[in-house]
Design an enzyme around this catalytic site. Structure first.
Site, PDB file in Angstrom:
ATOM      1  N   ALA A 164     -57.093   8.795  55.336  1.00 15.84           N
ATOM      2  CA  ALA A 164     -56.540   9.938  54.610  1.00 15.84           C
ATOM      3  C   ALA A 164     -55.544   9.482  53.553  1.00 15.84           C
ATOM      4  O   ALA A 164     -54.503  10.097  53.349  1.00 15.84           O
ATOM      5  CB  ALA A 164     -55.887  10.922  55.580  1.00 15.84           C
ATOM      6  N   GLY A 165     -55.872   8.381  52.873  1.00 15.70           N
ATOM      7  CA  GLY A 165     -55.111   8.002  51.686  1.00 15.70           C
ATOM      8  C   GLY A 165     -55.677   8.750  50.487  1.00 15.70           C
ATOM      9  O   GLY A 165     -56.364   9.773  50.626  1.00 15.70           O
ATOM     10  N   GLY A 166     -55.424   8.225  49.295  1.00 17.75           N
ATOM     11  CA  GLY A 166     -55.883   8.895  48.088  1.00 17.75           C
ATOM     12  C   GLY A 166     -57.391   9.054  48.030  1.00 17.75           C
ATOM     13  O   GLY A 166     -57.904  10.137  47.710  1.00 17.75           O
ATOM     14  N   ALA A 167     -58.149   7.988  48.328  1.00 17.10           N
ATOM     15  CA  ALA A 167     -59.609   8.054  48.250  1.00 17.10           C
ATOM     16  C   ALA A 167     -60.169   9.019  49.290  1.00 17.10           C
ATOM     17  O   ALA A 167     -61.052   9.833  48.989  1.00 17.10           O
ATOM     18  CB  ALA A 167     -60.211   6.660  48.435  1.00 17.10           C
ATOM     19  N   GLY A 168     -59.660   8.944  50.522  1.00 10.03           N
ATOM     20  CA  GLY A 168     -60.154   9.799  51.593  1.00 10.03           C
ATOM     21  C   GLY A 168     -59.897  11.270  51.323  1.00 10.03           C
ATOM     22  O   GLY A 168     -60.785  12.119  51.518  1.00 10.03           O
TER      23      GLY A 168
ATOM     24  N   PHE B  98     -48.738  -1.039  30.349  1.00  6.91           N
ATOM     25  CA  PHE B  98     -48.961  -1.726  31.630  1.00  6.91           C
ATOM     26  C   PHE B  98     -49.767  -2.988  31.377  1.00  6.91           C
ATOM     27  O   PHE B  98     -50.457  -3.114  30.355  1.00  6.91           O
ATOM     28  CB  PHE B  98     -49.712  -0.790  32.605  1.00  6.91           C
TER      29      PHE B  98
ATOM     30  N   GLN C 125     -55.431 -10.141  45.050  1.00  7.24           N
ATOM     31  CA  GLN C 125     -54.425 -10.107  43.993  1.00  7.24           C
ATOM     32  C   GLN C 125     -53.027 -10.319  44.542  1.00  7.24           C
ATOM     33  O   GLN C 125     -52.641  -9.700  45.532  1.00  7.24           O
ATOM     34  CB  GLN C 125     -54.468  -8.748  43.280  1.00  7.24           C
TER      35      GLN C 125
ATOM     36  N   HIS D 281     -49.373  -9.751  43.430  1.00  5.46           N
ATOM     37  CA  HIS D 281     -48.576  -9.045  42.419  1.00  5.46           C
ATOM     38  C   HIS D 281     -47.393  -9.919  42.031  1.00  5.46           C
ATOM     39  O   HIS D 281     -46.705 -10.464  42.902  1.00  5.46           O
ATOM     40  CB  HIS D 281     -48.081  -7.715  42.989  1.00  5.46           C
TER      41      HIS D 281
ATOM     42  N   LEU E 125     -42.566  -4.527  46.891  1.00  5.79           N
ATOM     43  CA  LEU E 125     -43.060  -4.430  45.520  1.00  5.79           C
ATOM     44  C   LEU E 125     -42.017  -3.879  44.554  1.00  5.79           C
ATOM     45  O   LEU E 125     -41.340  -2.901  44.834  1.00  5.79           O
ATOM     46  CB  LEU E 125     -44.286  -3.511  45.502  1.00  5.79           C
TER      47      LEU E 125
ATOM     48  N   GLU F  81     -44.901  -3.078  38.183  1.00  6.94           N
ATOM     49  CA  GLU F  81     -45.142  -3.596  36.837  1.00  6.94           C
ATOM     50  C   GLU F  81     -44.555  -2.659  35.775  1.00  6.94           C
ATOM     51  O   GLU F  81     -44.349  -3.056  34.637  1.00  6.94           O
ATOM     52  CB  GLU F  81     -46.658  -3.696  36.651  1.00  6.94           C
TER      53      GLU F  81
ATOM     54  N   ARG G 226     -52.169  -9.493  36.034  1.00  3.10           N
ATOM     55  CA  ARG G 226     -51.349  -9.949  37.153  1.00  3.10           C
ATOM     56  C   ARG G 226     -51.667 -11.370  37.608  1.00  3.10           C
ATOM     57  O   ARG G 226     -50.769 -12.113  38.002  1.00  3.10           O
ATOM     58  CB  ARG G 226     -51.499  -8.974  38.316  1.00  3.10           C
TER      59      ARG G 226
ATOM     60  N   HIS H 250     -51.025  -8.293  47.379  1.00  3.56           N
ATOM     61  CA  HIS H 250     -50.897  -6.893  46.989  1.00  3.56           C
ATOM     62  C   HIS H 250     -52.183  -6.092  47.126  1.00  3.56           C
ATOM     63  O   HIS H 250     -52.170  -4.978  47.641  1.00  3.56           O
ATOM     64  CB  HIS H 250     -50.401  -6.837  45.539  1.00  3.56           C
TER      65      HIS H 250
ATOM     66  N   GLU I 149     -59.733   1.081  48.200  1.00  2.00           N
ATOM     67  CA  GLU I 149     -59.534  -0.371  48.301  1.00  2.00           C
ATOM     68  C   GLU I 149     -60.496  -1.028  49.282  1.00  2.00           C
ATOM     69  O   GLU I 149     -60.820  -2.200  49.142  1.00  2.00           O
ATOM     70  CB  GLU I 149     -58.084  -0.697  48.693  1.00  2.00           C
TER      71      GLU I 149
ATOM     72  N   ARG J 247     -57.733  -7.036  39.442  1.00  2.00           N
ATOM     73  CA  ARG J 247     -57.544  -5.635  39.070  1.00  2.00           C
ATOM     74  C   ARG J 247     -56.408  -5.482  38.075  1.00  2.00           C
ATOM     75  O   ARG J 247     -55.367  -6.115  38.211  1.00  2.00           O
ATOM     76  CB  ARG J 247     -57.234  -4.803  40.330  1.00  2.00           C
TER      77      ARG J 247
ATOM     78  N   LEU K 156     -55.108   3.549  41.363  1.00  2.00           N
ATOM     79  CA  LEU K 156     -54.936   4.999  41.547  1.00  2.00           C
ATOM     80  C   LEU K 156     -56.044   5.757  40.812  1.00  2.00           C
ATOM     81  O   LEU K 156     -56.432   6.858  41.226  1.00  2.00           O
ATOM     82  CB  LEU K 156     -53.562   5.446  41.059  1.00  2.00           C
TER      83      LEU K 156
END
Length: 616
Positions: A13-17, A116, A248, A250, A260, A263, A294, A361, A391, A402, A408
């Site tokens: 249940a993160g952003g993708a889920g 960025f 990656q 960071h 973190l 950037e 990065r 990261h 991810e 990436r 995001l």
């Protein structure tokens, strides 16, 4: 044991889920199973922004964004997927705005954008303002916005349920299925933290959205929960993992801690300096300096330290200098990261540079999918009803490195696509029968660990795994260091067979679940190291000191890592009937205790940008 039936089950249940859930739940009966309360998911730790060529502040377009993504990924990016992501980025940002996300604004009231790393105008001429942001807590805002909209839409959540097995009608790790023959998903098995009860979820479609696996490293920006669960579950079922060697690091983690610092600090004008006060990135990336991708910045920082120009009493970090910025700008646009520097290092960013060093990261690899999120079981065939996003998936839009703010974006674009595709498939598909005793293997594994009288401590094995990965498989790698890491992992896997826990209870037993998660970490680590050993070139986040050049002739392909049975007992020998590559750079096999890791490959999709030397 309880059994549930849904058209679509989303794991994570993160952003993708949650973006997938918003899309699927309007079309099909959908459940989201998550081991965390949704707003504690790691998407909330993302800071800097979400990129889209809105051109609100400067001229920009989706083609430049696509080119930057392909070049940033060192040409291992599947360009059809990158084009889709860059084109659909604009709607993805506007969707979030309409859902209520409080983006920073320009004086005219448009969504503000900032620079960025690796994002340029006109195919590399100069930096461009492409990252849409909400101060330095963009991921937090996205997570809250998606969750509020899921609640509004009555999405069903099973919070603090740990998915511990993936159910398919052919176990590819144990049986050979000829190319072209259909394989279907039938559901998942989960453990309820509050009661210790096992739940079987039968589903027409399953979406894996379980996030990354940064906890294979000691120095990482990732939360304690990022243990590669979905990736390891797919791998154990014989589903290949793609490009796992590319991790990656960071550039700006708080020195010694790995926490973190976005950037965005460099996007707003922060400068990296060595012990002599020199802006050293001018030597490594003359055009875009501190805003290079990065992988380049992380290696440059590590080289400065190696060559004796590190800062501090032990000369083991470099400095992020924000002292020339207006404190009002820092407070408005970078409030969280400056607070981290004060709280964790006792440094005042207004007046002192902040000690930083690369931190593990993001994982560019993962479960291979096509552009609709369908999971591949080899270079061409999909598993019917199984999807992945975020991810834990590898589309591959990130290639070997990436770009910042593309993650995001990835979760929103491909979360939406996989949610839609999973619901559409479920509308016409039938339920696949569950295997006999579907929960048996999970129950047996949990009981074996829970009731073992004495054995290895979880924390000891995990610490040693993280230590060897930090020492031997981080920013710089060699044949010797990777071979040592592989030997260590094999030894730790043997010790893991005797792992024991102190908590023997059945309710809220996090000790038991950390033991299971350690098994996932060991599985992920083996694929990272074997892939890195085999890839005898340097590309993106994978840098081999013994092979410092990119080798397009030998390695311009995606790695696929398959778990397969040992020869004998009726199984065919490796090298026949299509398992893995039989010749060329990816013809490789490593034997582990009870199974083999066989490497294969699949071609990179090139549409408009031919590989060229990567200069910034």
């Amino acid at each position: 044991m309880q059994t549930h039936q849904y058209d679509v089950v989303i794991v994570g249940a993160g952003g993708a889920g949650m973006r997938a859930a918003l899309e699927a739940s309007t079309r099909a009966r959908t459940a989201v199973i998550t081991k965390l309360y949704p707003t504690r998911s790691h998407t909330g730790a993302a800071q800097g922004g979400m990129c889209a060529a809105l051109a609100n502040v400067e001229e920009d377009n989706w083609e430049w964004h696509t080119f930057d993504t392909v070049k940033g990924g060192d040409y291992l990016v599947d360009q059809d997927a990158a084009e889709i992501m860059a084109k659909e980025a604009i709607d993805a940002v506007l969707d979030l705005e309409k859902m209520g996300l409080p983006f920073n604004r320009t004086p005219e009231g448009k969504i503000d954008q900032r620079r960025f790393g690796g994002h340029t105008r006109n195919h590399g001429d100069a930096p461009v303002r492409r990252a849409c942001y909400a101060a330095d807590r963009t991921g937090h805002m996205i997570l809250q916005t998606l969750y509020q909209n899921c609640v509004k839409q009555d999405v069903e959540f099973y919070n603090e349920f740990y998915v511990l097995d993936l159910l398919v009608d052919h176990d590819l790790a144990a049986t050979h299925v000829p190319d072209g023959e259909e394989v279907h998903v039938s559901g998942v098995v989960a453990y309820e933290l509050a009661t210790g009860e096992i739940h079987v979820f039968q589903a027409k479609s399953v979406i894996l959205a379980t996030g990354g696996a940064g906890k294979i490293f000691k120095t990482t920006s990732n939360a304690h929960t990022l243990t590669g669960d979905g990736i390891a579950l797919a791998y154990r079922r014989g589903i290949p993992l793609e490009d796992m060697e590319f991790f990656q690091f960071h550039p700006t983690g708080l020195a010694g801690l790995g926490i973190l610092l976005s950037e965005a600090a460099r996007g707003e004008g922060g400068i990296l300096r060595n012990s002599e006060g020199e802006r050293f990135m001018e030597r490594y990336a003359p055009t875009i300096k501190d805003l290079a991708p990065r992988d380049i910045v992380a290696r440059s920082m590590a080289l400065e330290v190696r060559e004796g120009r590190g800062a501090g009493p032990h000369k083991d970090y470099v400095l992020l200098d924000l002292t020339h910025l207006d404190p009002a700008v820092i407070d408005a646009k970078l409030p969280d990261i400056t607070e981290f520097a004060r709280n964790y290092l006792g440094v005042e960013p207004y007046t002192e540079p902040v000690p930083v060093y690369p931190t593990a990261h993001y994982m560019m690899g993962g479960v291979p999918t096509n552009i609709e999120g369908e999971v591949l079981r080899n270079a061409t065939d999909v598993i019917r009803g199984l999807y992945a996003a975020g991810e834990c998936a590898c589309v591959s839009v990130h290639g070997s490195n990436r770009l910042g703010t593309n993650s995001l974006l990835d979760i929103n674009v491909f979360g939406k696509r996989s949610g839609r595709a999973a619901a559409e498939y479920a509308a016409t598909a039938d339920f696949v029968p569950l295997p006999d005793d579907a929960a048996g293997p999970v129950t047996a594994e949990l009981e074996a660990i829970r009731t073992r009288a004495d054995g290895e401590r979880v924390a000891d094995i995990r610490t040693e795994l993280q230590q060897t990965m930090d020492t031997n498989a981080q920013v710089f790698r060699t044949e010797e260091s990777l071979t040592q890491a592989l030997e260590d992992i094999k030894a730790l896997q043997k010790r893991y067979q005797a792992v024991a826990v102190q908590d023997r209870s059945r309710t809220f037993n996090t000790d038991l679940l950390e033991a299971v998660e350690l098994g996932f970490l060991l599985d992920v680590a083996e694929t990272v190291v074997v892939g890195a050993l085999n890839r005898k070139e340097s590309r993106g986040g994978h840098f081999r000191e013994d092979f410092p050049k990119r080798d397009d002739a030998g390695y311009m392909r995606h790695t696929l890592a398959y778990r397969r049975p040992l020869p004998g007992d009726g199984h065919r020998l490796w090298g026949t009937e299509g398992d893995g590559d039989h010749e060329g750079s990816f013809a490789h096999m490593t034997v582990f205790d009870g199974y083999r890791l066989v490497l294969g490959s699949k071609p990179v999709t090139v549409t408009r940008y031919q590989p060229m030397e990567r200069k910034y």
